[in-house]
Design an enzyme around this catalytic site. Structure first.
Site, PDB file in Angstrom:
ATOM      1  N   ASP A  89      55.759   8.466  36.408  1.00 37.06           N
ATOM      2  CA  ASP A  89      56.222   7.723  35.233  1.00 37.06           C
ATOM      3  C   ASP A  89      57.473   8.323  34.598  1.00 37.06           C
ATOM      4  O   ASP A  89      57.680   8.229  33.384  1.00 37.06           O
ATOM      5  CB  ASP A  89      55.104   7.625  34.170  1.00 37.06           C
ATOM      6  CG  ASP A  89      53.854   6.977  34.731  1.00 37.06           C
ATOM      7  OD1 ASP A  89      53.987   6.136  35.638  1.00 37.06           O
ATOM      8  OD2 ASP A  89      52.754   7.314  34.266  1.00 37.06           O
TER       9      ASP A  89
ATOM     10  N   LYS B 272      61.408   6.120  37.251  1.00 37.02           N
ATOM     11  CA  LYS B 272      62.014   5.885  38.577  1.00 37.02           C
ATOM     12  C   LYS B 272      62.463   4.432  38.748  1.00 37.02           C
ATOM     13  O   LYS B 272      63.553   4.161  39.250  1.00 37.02           O
ATOM     14  CB  LYS B 272      61.000   6.237  39.686  1.00 37.02           C
ATOM     15  CG  LYS B 272      60.559   7.697  39.657  1.00 37.02           C
ATOM     16  CD  LYS B 272      59.480   7.973  40.674  1.00 37.02           C
ATOM     17  CE  LYS B 272      58.146   7.315  40.378  1.00 37.02           C
ATOM     18  NZ  LYS B 272      57.455   7.799  39.173  1.00 37.02           N
TER      19      LYS B 272
ATOM     20  N   HIS C 103      56.183   0.616  38.159  1.00 34.17           N
ATOM     21  CA  HIS C 103      57.596   0.915  37.912  1.00 34.17           C
ATOM     22  C   HIS C 103      58.179  -0.155  36.999  1.00 34.17           C
ATOM     23  O   HIS C 103      58.221  -1.329  37.365  1.00 34.17           O
ATOM     24  CB  HIS C 103      58.362   1.011  39.237  1.00 34.17           C
ATOM     25  CG  HIS C 103      57.913   2.172  40.087  1.00 34.17           C
ATOM     26  ND1 HIS C 103      58.453   2.463  41.312  1.00 34.17           N
ATOM     27  CD2 HIS C 103      56.980   3.134  39.854  1.00 34.17           C
ATOM     28  CE1 HIS C 103      57.861   3.551  41.802  1.00 34.17           C
ATOM     29  NE2 HIS C 103      56.961   3.957  40.946  1.00 34.17           N
TER      30      HIS C 103
END
Ligand code: GDP
Ligand code: IMO
Ligand code: MG
Length: 424
Positions: free
Chosen positions: A13, A16, A41
């Protein structure tokens, strides 16, 4: 041409997804190489939030192809839902997505086994996302798994029933776990998946390389969740580090180029396991509130704490990081002071080495740094950053010995600035 790798240096977390989205215009292909729908994501584009679990974060760029590599474990139900959602907002997933035939399939019974295993562990539980990741990788290494390519064979149904029967015996006899097996949506999703480009992605990627195309490998989870080097057993079941990009895509090590290491200006962890710099006080709560630190996959509150330099150095070493990218600097704005862990005290001795195990007696040693009060979310030029933030960046670069190439100051795709001139 080389394959650049982008991955997390902490416990996942780190942001990315956002950074992959920002860098994607420079790449022809973005490829996921490990993990599965345990990943969440987040991308924020023109104020709209998208959370991707299996599809690479380059999908919003019209000219970028996306690959789900052989190292990924794929849940057809999640993938179908994700594709449909993207199609609703006009993303042409069908022509852009390529899926490895060697990727292993997550069955509904893998998810049940994940839940049964966690329940059996009681307070020793991993805090898994319960997406069936561990049991699927266990079947892969145990040589029992089903792969995407099996969908194209005539006897998929038979292979599926055989593995399900084994799982049922485990659930009944070993775990004594009560469950209801609902696999209609799985079988439906399998049919749906057959309509996609299921190929030998190792050939596709190596051919693309030979044609001079640029490839970005997108990591999931983070280095401290790696099966080899993470805080075992509180880890995930795959290699989250750079080496995983080689095995998870079929790319030779000499073809790896830049390695982007993403980290938060502080540190978070979701699920169980050691976290030396965790804050159980008001500052920890403030980081959670200001950083909206709730899991993108499970919604669980993330544990928050100070940045940990020995762990970051360890991650940089394991991954061969060439470029650092720091996210969530904006979340630190307005604090009284900022702390950075520079070493651990173990039995009265200071060390920077990450121990085999973080036992409760280990004490982080901190240095205190000046904070800044200004809202930095609208800054796009490093010259306009508050002096204390620039000092924090300089301090980190000095300790970590890798240049910081970007600084992210908010969740939106636009909230980022270069910190160095990128060479080719
Ligand atoms: P990932 O799993 O590494 O892609 O990260 P997640 O999406 O799970 O979590 C990162 C969270 O931080 C998401 O909600 C992002 O929208 C958000 N985010 C990313 N970069 C920044 C940043 O620089 N500042 C702030 N405030 N939020 C950010
Ligand atoms: P992204 O890609 C943060 C954590 C879980 C649990 C442990 C094992 O969004 O950064 P698993 O479901 O893999 O068996 O869970 O790993 N975990 C993550 N934490 N971000 C993730 O992914 C994670 N994927 C798994 O919380 O502690
Ligand atoms: Mg995430």
């Amino acid at each position: 041409m080389r394959v650049d790798v982008l991955l997390g240096l902490q416990w996942g977390d780190e942001g990315k997804g956002k950074i992959v989205d920002v860098l994607s215009p420079r790449y022809d292909i973005v490829a996921r190489f490990q993990g599965g729908p345990n990943a969440g994501h987040t991308l924020v584009i023109e104020g709209k939030k998208y959370v991707l679990h299996l599809i690479p974060s380059g999908i919003f760029h019209p000219n970028t192809h996306c690959v789900i590599g052989n190292g990924v474990v794929l849940d057809p139900v999640t993938l179908k839902a994700e594709i449909e959602k993207l199609q609703q907002v006009g993303v042409d997933v069908r022509s852009k997505l390529l899926i490895s035939r060697r990727a292993h399939l997550i069955l509904p019974t893998h998810k049940l086994l994940d839940a049964a295993s966690e329940a059996a562990k009681g307070d020793q539980k991993i805090g898994s996302t319960l997406r069936g990741i561990g049991p699927t990788y266990m079947d892969k290494t145990g040589r029992n798994g089903l792969r995407v390519g099996d969908l194209l064979s005539g006897n998929f149904e038979k292979k599926y029933r055989f593995l399900v029967a084994k799982h049922r015996r485990l659930l009944d006899a070993y775990y004594g776990y009560e469950y209801e097996l609902l696999d209609e949506s799985f079988l439906e999703a399998i049919e749906y998946l057959r309509g996609f480009q299921l190929i030998n992605t190792e050939y596709y990627l190596n051919h693309a390389l030979s044609q001079g195309q640029n490839i970005l490998a997108e990591g999931a989870q983070g280095t401290l969740l790696d099966i080899e080097f993470g805080s075992y057993p509180y880890v995930t079941s795959s290699n989250t580090i750079t080496a995983g990009a080689c095995t998870g895509l079929g790319i030779a090590p000499r073809n790896i180029g830049r390695v982007y290491g993403i980290f938060k200006a502080y540190c978070t962890r979701v699920g169980s396991g050691p976290f030396p710099t965790e804050l159980h006080d008001q500052t920890g709560q403030r980081l959670r509130d200001m950083g909206h630190e709730y899991g993108a996959t499970t919604g669980r509150p993330r544990r928050c704490g100070w940045i940990d330099l020995p762990l970051l150095k360890y991650a940089i070493q394991l991954n061969g990081v060439t470029d650092l990218i720091m996210t969530k600097a904006d979340v630190l704005s307005g604090l009284e002071a900022i702390k950075a862990c520079t070493a651990y005290e173990i039995d009265g001795q200071q060390t920077e080495e990450v121990p085999f195990e973080f036992t409760p007696g280990i004490r982080p040693v901190y240095e205190t740094l000046s904070s800044w009060q200004d809202d930095i979310t609208a800054i796009r030029d490093k010259k306009l950053l508050p002096a204390s933030l620039q000092q924090y960046v300089d301090y980190l670069q000095q300790h970590l010995k890798v240049p910081l190439t970007y600084l992210s100051v908010g969740p939106d795709r636009s909230q980022i600035m270069p910190m160095q001139v990128l060479t080719a």
